[in-house]
Scaffold this active site. Structure first.
Site, PDB file in Angstrom:
ATOM      1  N   ARG A   8       0.696  -1.379   0.145  1.00 44.68           N
ATOM      2  CA  ARG A   8       0.095  -0.064  -0.011  1.00 44.68           C
ATOM      3  C   ARG A   8       0.865   1.221  -0.013  1.00 44.68           C
ATOM      4  NH1 ARG A   8      -3.685  -3.280   4.087  1.00 44.68           N
ATOM      5  NH2 ARG A   8      -5.130  -3.960   2.731  1.00 44.68           N
ATOM      6  N   CYS A  62      -6.601 -18.403  14.861  1.00 50.72           N
ATOM      7  CA  CYS A  62      -7.629 -18.097  15.919  1.00 50.72           C
ATOM      8  C   CYS A  62      -9.097 -18.789  15.382  1.00 50.72           C
ATOM      9  CB  CYS A  62      -7.558 -16.953  16.147  1.00 50.72           C
ATOM     10  SG  CYS A  62      -6.171 -16.241  16.919  1.00 50.72           S
ATOM     11  N   ASP A  77       5.470 -13.932  16.686  1.00 47.38           N
ATOM     12  CA  ASP A  77       5.747 -15.176  17.762  1.00 47.38           C
ATOM     13  C   ASP A  77       7.400 -15.217  17.822  1.00 47.38           C
ATOM     14  OD1 ASP A  77       3.053 -15.127  17.971  1.00 47.38           O
ATOM     15  OD2 ASP A  77       3.100 -17.543  17.678  1.00 47.38           O
TER      16      ASP A  77
END
Length: 569
Positions: free
Chosen positions: A29, A50, A298
């Site tokens: 972008r 999730c 992570d």
């Protein structure tokens, strides 16, 4: 965003789950001409980890929804190429980094063929690896994890085939609890085994973890706490039992959810600095020890905003937020990621869980001089048909009255309360700041005084010496020590008879009668008042103090916070 971003570069991203694709989207972008490449070892990219529990439970019907856009297009390499102008190589594992020459060697997982990729800026989003504890026979059929889409596929297949009836979940962190929510059914026996003493250890304080377990236990969950799993046993290559240091548990399926470690092998071998938590050390711009190499998600180390200490916090929200920061900075920007508060929310078996900041145990271990309060209340006006009870625990620093943390559980809305607390903590807010927030109210959304503000009022009263309290744990300790006091239950008889604290020191005297029957309350003993949720007990304590009783306290959260009448907890 300005001309500083419009300098086309070769951006190479290793890792294609959350952090990597978010970085790529931000870069594209800002710079329509940048050359962006993503290498992903697995088969799937940009997927909703999730969302896996909702697929297992049947709430998401199609597996493809887990890696599709909101407008129904699969996020596969073709999508990234056509819509984002990003080259994605799945099934491609990065095996070495040549920082001097800015090259990465990767291999095709299926064929072993190697290929070299050049970069101007390198982004490491290598994620985490599930911890494998020293348990014998983890290779038996029927043993699963829930860390990747392929894990969800395998469990769903077993569920649909009717192979899963006696389930043992090892570990009660977020992943274990999400697995529980996905597979729990009255038709299945589900047992959770936890090495520590409560659910969600390190996420909830022990008192809140026990209250959560109380609700899940009443719905049929069996918890085994303070137990260490030693081995699995099986027949014909399939798991049949889990053996702990305290006994055996029947199981035809085991879900291993004991946590994850940062995946830093590639970074370590490239000579990048690994932090004290075991994750890759980064600065506020998410640069590693090599300024042309960034790490996020992570695999990267975080900083706790309150304490300034380093933390390992594998959360999807951090990976996505950091992707935007790295996307800016690989193009010459100076965006910063200031740190984390450990904000987390969870829905499990009709219970909502939320937390942010420091828990009581954490704060004390770090040397903070704190006070806490636990309140039971409603998430919206009690007369609204959608209202539900919630329990909120708040932690504040004594001197400054700075809010340090919040934890909430209940069938009602606690997530937005954690968001309010996180905002307060982020800006160093005090209890006075909290009490002056202009929060929205209408019966379907809130109570006239928001539960967070109610908790803040209660905690301020406690710090100011107006509200003198015992926690339910402190009351239980007094009972066990056989102390001489009166446990004065101020509920009417019909409520008292439904559930009360069975003890020789318990006395029932309705709040509305208290002023007229003060002679029935001994003045030479400590009085501890109790009710359903705590508010009437507080009123009763104030009545007694006004009448000259000089040793009065009330029990926080009332019977809603009492767990000690459930023998198996």
């Amino acid at each position: 965003m300005g001309e500083r971003y419009l300098a086309s570069k070769k951006i190479l991203i290793i890792g294609g789950v959350a952090a990597g694709p978010k970085t790529a989207a931000r870069v594209r972008r800002l710079d329509p001409e940048a050359q962006i490449t993503i290498l992903e070892k697995g088969q799937y990219i940009s997927y909703a980890g999730c969302g896996m529990p909702f697929y297992l439970s049947g709430k998401i019907h199609q597996f493809e929804e887990l890696y599709s856009t909101s407008y129904g297009v699969k996020r596969d390499p073709e999508f990234f190429k056509s819509e984002r102008g990003v080259d994605v190589f799945t099934g491609t594992e990065a095996i070495s980094i040549d920082r001097a020459n800015k090259k990465v060697v990767a291999k095709d997982v299926a064929t072993g063929e190697e290929k070299v990729f050049e970069y101007d800026k390198l982004v490491l989003g290598t994620g985490s690896n599930p911890i494998t504890p020293p348990i014998e026979n983890l290779d038996l059929a029927g043993v699963y994890r829930l860390n990747h889409l392929t894990d969800a596929e395998a469990i769903k297949k077993a569920l649909d085939a009717g192979e899963v009836n006696d389930v043992v979940i090892i570990g009660t962190g977020f992943i274990g609890m999400e697995a529980l929510d996905a597979i729990f059914s009255p038709r299945r026996a589900v047992t959770m085994v936890e090495f520590k003493e409560t659910l969600l250890p390190g996420i909830l304080d022990p008192d809140m973890g026990k209250l959560l377990y109380k609700s899940l236990y009443e719905q049929g969950l069996e918890g085994r706490f303070g137990e260490k799993v030693l081995k699995l046993e099986g027949e014909d290559g399939r798991v049949t039992k889990v053996i702990t240091d305290k006994g055996a548990i029947d199981a035809d399926a085991v879900i291993l959810a004991v946590g994850v470690r940062p995946n830093v092998k590639l970074a370590q071998e490239a000579g990048l600095t690994i932090g004290e938590t075991g994750a890759i050390a980064v600065n506020e711009y998410l640069q590693t020890s090599d300024p042309d190499v960034y790490a996020l998600g992570d695999c990267a180390e975080n900083t706790n905003i309150i304490t300034g200490k380093k933390a390992f916090a594998p959360m999807a929200t951090y990976a996505n937020r950091q992707g935007r920061v790295v996307g800016d900075n690989v193009l010459g920007g100076k965006s910063t990621f200031k740190g984390i508060l450990g904000t987390g929310v969870l829905h499990c078996m009709d219970m909502n869980v939320a937390r942010t900041g420091l828990g009581e145990v954490q704060a004390k271990a770090l040397g903070y001089d704190i006070e806490t309060i636990t309140v039971s209340t409603f998430d919206m006006t009690h007369y609204h048909p959608a209202s539900n009870k919630i329990i909120i625990k708040m932690i504040a620093e004594k001197g400054s009255q700075r809010v340090l943390g919040m934890q909430g559980i209940g069938k009602g809305e606690v997530a937005k309360r954690a968001d309010v607390a996180a905002t307060m903590i982020n800006y160093g807010g005090t209890l006075d700041d909290l009490l002056n927030l202009d929060l929205g109210y209408a019966p379907p959304y809130n109570t006239p005084i928001d539960p967070m503000v109610h908790a803040g009022n209660a905690l301020k009263n406690k710090l100011d010496g107006i509200a003198k309290t015992y926690t339910p744990e402190e009351v239980q300790a007094k009972i066990e020590k056989d102390e001489d006091f009166v446990l004065l239950d101020v509920r009417p008889p019909h409520q008292f008879n439904m559930r009360n604290i069975k003890d020789k020191r318990t006395q029932q005297l309705t709040l509305s009668e208290l002023r007229d029957k003060l002679d029935q309350v001994p003045r030479d003993k400590e009085i501890v008042t109790v009710c359903v949720m705590g508010s009437r007990a507080y009123e009763g304590a104030r009545i007694l103090e006004g009448a000259g009783f000089n040793n009065v306290k009330f029990m926080e959260a009332g019977m809603e916070g009492w767990i000690f009448d459930l023998d198996d907890l």
